[in-house]
Scaffold this active site. Structure first.
Site, PDB file in Angstrom:
ATOM      1  N   ASP A  10      16.028  14.101   0.445  1.00  0.00           N
ATOM      2  CA  ASP A  10      15.041  14.315  -0.751  1.00  0.00           C
ATOM      3  C   ASP A  10      15.503  15.742  -1.187  1.00  0.00           C
ATOM      4  O   ASP A  10      14.905  16.824  -0.754  1.00  0.00           O
ATOM      5  CB  ASP A  10      13.388  14.198  -0.442  1.00  0.00           C
ATOM      6  CG  ASP A  10      12.551  14.447  -1.610  1.00  0.00           C
ATOM      7  OD1 ASP A  10      12.922  13.766  -2.641  1.00  0.00           O
ATOM      8  OD2 ASP A  10      11.896  15.383  -1.631  1.00  0.00           O
ATOM      9  N   HIS A 847      -0.529  -1.829 -21.263  1.00  0.00           N
ATOM     10  CA  HIS A 847       0.577  -1.236 -21.715  1.00  0.00           C
ATOM     11  C   HIS A 847       1.574  -2.312 -22.714  1.00  0.00           C
ATOM     12  O   HIS A 847       1.533  -3.437 -22.189  1.00  0.00           O
ATOM     13  CB  HIS A 847       1.385  -1.157 -20.067  1.00  0.00           C
ATOM     14  CG  HIS A 847       0.861  -0.013 -19.420  1.00  0.00           C
ATOM     15  ND1 HIS A 847      -0.318  -0.266 -18.853  1.00  0.00           N
ATOM     16  CD2 HIS A 847       1.261   1.156 -19.322  1.00  0.00           C
ATOM     17  CE1 HIS A 847      -0.533   1.123 -18.176  1.00  0.00           C
ATOM     18  NE2 HIS A 847       0.164   1.723 -18.518  1.00  0.00           N
TER      19      HIS A 847
END
Length: 1388
Positions: A10, A847
């Site tokens: 990461d 949405h």
């Protein structure tokens, strides 16, 4: 042999999380050997960790200091050249003169000769200053006098001109009498007209000159000039330019329709940066008009300088300065008399108190002219009879100093004019001046061309000049020593950056005709239109695009939507035309085409493709060079094509900026099947109409493959990975993260016995997700609403305010429901019903594009409705029925800018068939597949590092899969299984993200090996058929259900629940992929490991920190000499200047620390004492320390030195009680003081993590579950509090703060849930950590807890690290350690 394993990464800008996973998703642990002198020989460690580091920074600060040093060095050299010419003659008159000048700033005791610098005696010195109060009095006298002057005075005048010689912006001959304001204004008007397509003209430009020279305020000047142009409004863009030109501040926000203020002021130091920011928003096409406006402003400023009544003088500048001096003297006397009559107290404040912004502070340089005027205006406004002073202040013509910011408008030619007058007059008496006249003038006029650059020899990183012969360079031999042509070529190569996609190719200039043509077609290719009798929008075809370029782009600088509509109506007879893909006007243009057409005046030549190379070379030259002489030289090769007048006009044109792409990428590489270039496709792509990004990522074309091939690292580069990373596009911050991640991978492979991993999974953080612009936009919601609702004619913002609020401000509008309510003018977006502002929490936020397909939580994808079911189908955009009813209303919102074009398009998408399976597949796929170029570069680096063998077809043999993953997948996984991330607790979350990346990627690719082309870097031909084989509908189903393999059951929109098998298997091989009980239990167990390897990268500091910003070796500003008996430590301004006498620099920056074991003499009796102590080494002292460490420390007072251990910043120490500390710095001037950071990481059980996750989001009004959870688990705060208090007692040691916190917590039941949450974890949306400021790694910080201020804990001392402490050296992963027990040092 080690078992197969994978690595998860990461990568961020100040951290790299990493994890090693096995096939069954476990994180292995290893018994790691510990080196050093402690009893601990092995430690069992989990292969899970995080490396933290300070972000990489840009080189800007270093560059600015370097250029300033060069400037001062060159100025000093000019003075030395002049002294060299004068030296023989001066020695016969006064052989100590130059020595006295050099010593002039020294205190009397340090001077080598008389304390009177010019004549060496008081009488003559006094007479000089009486006759010549300023240097300009002397300059004027010498320029106008025919008498023989003292040679020392001649030198002083010439040295002043050479030292402050003016700017070099005006080329060729120039004198005070030909400063043509009228011509500059006409140039500005011409450029303004060309760019803004207006036709402003001024018949009587003499009138304009009279206005700007008049003694009136700047505002009045602007107003009078504006009246000369009757058609121009006071609020228009021309008016803003006039403000700039007369010297006021202008704001271009409204002119260019920007969200933020766009202020510019020519006299501001930050003008260049401010203009750069503005051009970033509006485009470089406008840079010319600002350049011409600045030139006009300078001309006006200069004319103000040179307004003198004495027409006979040969020193107009000096005359103007003398006039300014006299006016200052007279006005000061008047002001003193006026203020004395007010009161003695006021008089003393204005003229004696230099801490205020009065005259005392102003004349002493402690306050600037602007602040002085503000102070004086406020003071004088209260009294009568101050009109004279106030009028002069308004004109900015009151008590002006000799040296002011507007001196920057004086060109060197003005100084040269006075220099020549002095030399001509005095050469009659001093023959050496006549002999050396050209040499002296050359000192003033000589400037190293920027394309030659620094003149350093040897291995300088910053010099590129090429020499004809190796000797010292002077102004007089420069042409003979430096090869200007070769240096210019080197400059070109150095200046031009490389293509993002083809790293070996240089980018095109931003104003390249090819680059502009590419941008025009790239924008045109996405324009669609619909007209009466047409069922749907359609793209422009190839002929239409070519026509529009020929008829419009080549005819005018700015092409608008009206032009396209006019064309489609005139040529094709369409009516009722609506366009998409363009808002009012095109961003791109063929501005260079128009520039060259005006100059060359030959359209046929420009349109002939065989002349492309000539045109591109000319533009390249005009972009690279500013120097007219070099431009002329390079354009001379085209003398057989263009006549002299054309070449002359071309040499005056200058372009700035570079594109991002190369000529080869745009119009060089060709698709293998069709033979077309990218530009060919943009001009004619049949019905596909793909833009640039689509073309280079399309698997059906060969561009993608060719780009990948071009990005392969050469064998010669592989050994130097640092240089390869350095050459990548991206910020220094992200590059530092990439470099560290590669080091981590190397070490993990070593730990795993040298066996390569099966796969490496990479996820990269997005940089600057919360940019200043983004923050600013969120804070501008109110302003934008006010403007848009006014446009709509709605008073809802004033009339409808929620009962619980007294007023609407930006803070209140951060609540999305309230913001949407106003954006929708208080209406339900689907039904048009009125919404109740006091019941907003009862409504749905829907949405527009369902979250099943697109995780877009922006305002652009949200609407506030009474019920989401009113939209129609839940898996599509609002239904056609809804669109028909509401489209008119939505269109009104669009026109008032309450919704964006994108939002409107998505709301009305049902008219065009709604979300097609291709749309849905595309939305979902984009969220799964990483497309960012920087991530691909990292994948490429790792791929070439581990997969460097080739098969017989020269293809890479891929034994290590490099997988790139988007963070959305891991975020979804965390959300589905309540694996909450709370950054404030500790730094483990970076390692956990890396681990989850590896888990999710591994499971998905085991289940669906055909996904490899999507996720794995490289070429996978055996699975390429997968894409073609699946229909768009199948893709939607597949992509949207991809993460369902981890779930036991799936709830459908219609209420049905589908059970999935407990164990997921690969359908082709039968291999077990994911056990929903045991594998999920493994994941939860790994995330609960208390042992995670957290390493803070230790680094020698190369710069200090000044209020959080990088600085140099010390504070930039000189401090005055310390008071007697002061302990203040300063660095001398020069090595030979004692800071106690001359002052110096404070804030000495430390580089690292050394631990010294030896003896010192203590006390008056100088008793020899054994010591083990820290000594800070400043960046300044580092070179001397490295030369001879022992001698350096002996000079510090150490004797019998047995041991020296170097400790970079963040060196880690562990005390006997298990608490850890990081050594940030020890003062080099006082080793008893330093900065020590906390080094332990608190670990919390999952129930506390869950509580804090909800607590951080308690203000989220959309999801009430956060508040409910916290209310139901409020009691857990008590248990958590005492756990943190115990951690503080055991590891932090802030015991006084512990008592303060305990006392504050006793009343915790009386506090609201919101207060509790913000006290424990910090306020929502804030970077503050609440109570975790006490426990978190790093420096201590103060914070507030339940209303009580908890001060920063400052009790860590350097000596505390030396009692029973163990120094721990860690490798980049923290898996390898060397531990040194400081108590045992010296035992052999």
């Amino acid at each position: 042999m080690t078992k197969p394993y994978s690595i998860g990464l990461d990568i961020g800008t100040n951290s790299v999380g990493w994890a090693v996973t096995t096939d069954n998703y476990k994180v292995p642990s290893k018994k790691m050997k510990v080196l050093g002198n402690t009893s601990k020989k092995y430690i069992k460690k989990n292969l899970l960790g995080v490396l933290l580091f300070d972000s990489g920074i840009t080189a800007e600060g270093r560059r600015l200091k370097r250029t300033a040093r060069r400037r001062y060095t060159r100025r000093r050299n000019r003075i030395l050249y002049l002294q060299e010419i004068f030296s023989t003659e001066m020695a016969t008159l006064d052989d100590a003169f130059f020595q006295r000048l050099d010593d002039s700033f020294l205190v009397p005791d340090d001077k080598r000769d008389s304390k009177y610098p010019i004549f060496g005696n008081l009488v003559e010195e006094k007479a000089y200053h009486d006759e010549f109060p300023t240097i300009y009095h002397l300059r004027k006298y010498l320029a106008d006098s025919t008498k023989k002057a003292d040679l020392r005075l001649v030198y002083l005048a010439l040295a002043h001109m050479i030292k402050y010689r003016g700017h070099f912006l005006i080329e060729g001959e120039f004198n005070s009498k030909n400063n043509d304001i009228q011509k500059n204004f006409q140039d500005f008007l011409d450029t303004y007209n060309a760019i803004f397509e207006s036709d402003l003209s001024l018949e009587n430009s003499k009138q304009l000159e009279e206005i700007v020279k008049d003694k009136i305020s700047k505002l009045e000047k602007k107003d009078r000039i504006l009246k000369l142009f009757p058609g121009e409004k006071n609020s228009g863009i021309f008016s803003e330019f006039l403000k700039l030109i007369v010297g006021n501040q202008a704001d271009f926000r409204k002119c260019f329709n920007l969200d933020e203020k766009a202020s510019l002021h020519f006299s501001k130091e930050s003008y260049d940066e401010d203009l750069e920011t503005l051009l970033g928003y509006i485009g470089d096409d406008y840079s010319d008009v600002f350049l011409k406006a600045k030139k006009l402003y300078d001309a006006i400023l200069l004319s103000g300088f040179l307004t003198v009544t004495d027409n006979e003088t040969e020193a107009p500048l000096s005359s103007a300065m003398i006039k300014r001096y006299n006016e200052h003297k007279e006005d000061l006397a008047l002001l003193k008399e006026y203020i004395r009559n007010i009161s003695l107290k006021t008089y003393n404040e204005v003229f004696k108190d230099d801490t205020k912004n009065g005259y005392a502070g102003y004349i002493d340089g402690k306050t600037n002219q602007e602040d002085f005027y503000v102070y004086l205006k406020k003071l004088l406004a209260e009294f009568e009879g101050a009109d004279y002073f106030l009028e002069k202040i308004d004109r900015e013509d009151f008590l002006r100093k000799q040296r002011t910011f507007d001196n920057g408008s004086i060109p060197y030619q003005i100084h040269l004019q006075e220099m020549r007058a002095i030399l001509d007059k005095q050469a009659k008496f001093y023959p050496f001046l006549a002999k050396n006249k050209e040499r002296i003038e050359k000192i003033l006029t000589f400037r190293i061309p920027y394309y030659v650059g620094p003149l350093a020899r040897g291995n300088s990183d910053f010099a590129w000049s090429i020499r004809k012969r190796n000797e010292k360079i002077t102004p007089w031999n420069f042409e003979d020593v430096i090869d200007k042509e070769s240096s210019a070529e080197a400059f070109i190569n150095r200046m031009t950056s490389f293509d993002l996609y083809l790293p070996e190719e240089k980018v095109l200039p931003k104003h390249s005709l090819l680059y502009e043509t590419f941008n025009v077609y790239n924008e045109l290719t996405k324009v669609r239109f619909i007209a009466e009798s047409m069922r749907d929008y359609q793209f422009l075809d190839s002929k239409q695009k070519k026509d529009i370029v020929r008829l419009y782009f080549k005819d005018k600088r700015k092409v608008t939507d009206k032009d396209i509509i006019e064309y489609l109506h005139a040529i094709y007879g369409y009516d009722g035309i609506e366009l998409k893909g363009i808002e009012k006007q095109f961003n791109s243009s063929l501005s260079t085409y128009h520039d060259l057409l005006n100059i060359i005046n030959d359209k046929e030549f420009l349109d002939d493709s065989s002349n492309e190379a000539i045109i591109e070379e000319i533009i390249h030259t005009l972009t690279i060079f500013e120097d007219r002489e070099m431009i002329k030289q390079r354009l001379s090769k085209f003398e057989n094509i263009f006549d002299k007048s054309v070449l002359k006009k071309l040499s005056r044109r200058h372009y700035t900026g570079w594109g991002k792409l190369s000529a080869k990428l745009i119009n060089g590489i060709r698709d293998e099947k069709s033979g077309n270039t990218i530009l060919d496709y943009l001009i004619d792509d049949g019905i596909s109409n793909r833009n640039f990004m689509q073309l280079i990522h399309d698997d059906a074309l060969s561009f993608k493959k060719k780009i990948q091939k071009a990005q392969i690292i050469g064998d010669e580069d592989k050994g130097n990975i640092k240089e390869v990373v350095k050459s990548l596009p991206g910020s220094p911050a992200i590059k530092k993260g990439i470099l560290q991640s590669i080091k981590i991978v190397d070490e993990l492979v070593k730990v795993m016995g040298g066996r390569k991993p099966e796969s490496i999974v990479v996820e990269m953080a997005r940089e600057n997700q919360y940019t200043n612009q983004g923050k600013s936009n969120s804070q501008q919601r109110l302003k934008r609403l006010e403007k848009s609702l006014k446009e709509l004619g709605s008073k809802i913002l004033k009339e409808n305010i929620p009962a619980k609020l007294s007023k609407i401000d930006n803070n209140a509008l951060q609540n999305d429901r309230l913001y949407l309510y106003y954006l929708q003018n208080g209406k339900d977006m689907y039904t048009g019903d009125d919404l109740d502002i006091d019941r907003l929490s009862n409504y749905d936020i829907d949405h527009i594009i369902p979250q099943a397909f697109l995780k877009d939580n922006s305002i652009d994808n949200k609407v506030l409705v009474s019920s989401a079911s009113n939209r129609g189908k839940s898996d599509d955009v609002p239904s056609l029925e809804v669109v028909k009813k509401r489209k008119t209303f939505w269109y009104q919102l669009l026109k008032s800018k309450l919704i964006s074009q994108r939002k409107f398009d998505n709301l009305t998408k049902a008219e065009r068939g709604g979300l097609s399976p291709e749309d849905k597949a595309g939305f979902i796929q984009r969220q799964l597949v990483e497309t960012r170029q920087i991530t691909k570069h990292v994948a490429r680096l790792l791929d070439e590092k581990f997969n460097n063998k080739k098969d017989e077809n020269n293809r890479a043999v891929r034994t290590v899969k490099i997988i790139t993953l988007k963070s959305t997948l891991v975020s979804q996984f965390r959300k589905d299984f309540e694996l909450y991330k709370v950054r404030e607790i500790n730094d483990f979350h970076h390692a956990h993200d890396a681990y989850l990346n590896a888990v999710v990627a591994s499971a998905l690719l085991k289940k669906y090996p055909k996904l490899e082309p999507e996720f794995v870097y490289g070429d996978y031909p055996k699975y390429n058929s997968f894409r073609e084989r699946k229909s768009a509908t199948e893709k939607v189903y597949f992509y949207s259900n991809i993460m369902n393999i981890f779930k036991k059951s799936i709830s459908l929109a219609d209420g049905r629940v589908i059970e999935r098998p407990l164990i997921e298997v690969n359908e082709e091989t039968g291999e077990s992929v994911w056990n929903k009980e045991s594998d999920l239990a493994t994941v939860r167990r790994v995330l609960s490991y208390p042992q995670v390897n957290v390493v803070k990268k230790v680094e020698e500091q190369n710069h200090g920190l000044d209020r959080g910003k990088p600085k140099g070796l010390f504070n930039a500003n000189l401090s005055s000499k310390p008071k007697p008996n002061s302990n203040e430590n300063l660095v001398g301004a020069k090595e030979y200047l004692d800071p106690k006498k001359y002052g110096g620099y404070a804030g000495i920056s430390n580089s690292f620390t050394v631990l010294v074991k030896g003896t010192i003499e203590k006390g008056a009796k100088k008793k020899i004492t054994n010591v083990l102590e820290f000594q800070g080494i400043s960046i300044l002292d580092r070179i001397n320390y490295r030369k001879d460490k022992l001698n350096f420390l002996l000079e510090k007072g150490y004797k019998d030195i047995e041991l020296i251990i170097e400790l970079p910043k963040y060196s880690l120490f562990e005390l006997s009680d298990g608490s850890r500390r990081m050594l940030a710095s020890i003062l080099s001037t006082n080793n008893k003081r330093g900065e020590i950071h906390k080094g332990n990481q608190i670990f919390l059980s999952q129930k506390f993590v869950k509580l804090l996750y909800h607590a951080k989001r308690i203000s989220n009004t959309i999801n009430e579950n956060h508040r409910k959870y916290v209310e139901n688990h409020k009691k857990e705060f008590e248990e958590l509090f005492y756990y943190i208090l115990e951690f503080n007692e055991n590891y932090v040691g802030a015991k006084k703060n512990g008592k303060l916190l305990n006392s504050a917590f006793q009343s915790w039941q009386n506090h609201s849930i919101d207060e509790l949450c913000s006290s424990f974890i910090g306020p929502t949306g804030s970077e503050r950590k609440g109570l975790f400021e006490l426990t978190s790694r790093g420096s201590a910080a103060d914070f507030e807890f339940l209303g009580v201020k908890i001060p920063r804990y400052r009790d860590y001392t350097p000596s505390s690290l030396l009692k029973d402490a163990t120094l721990i050296h860690q490798s980049v992963t923290g898996l390898y350690e060397t531990r040194i027990d400081l108590a045992k040092l010296g035992e052999g």
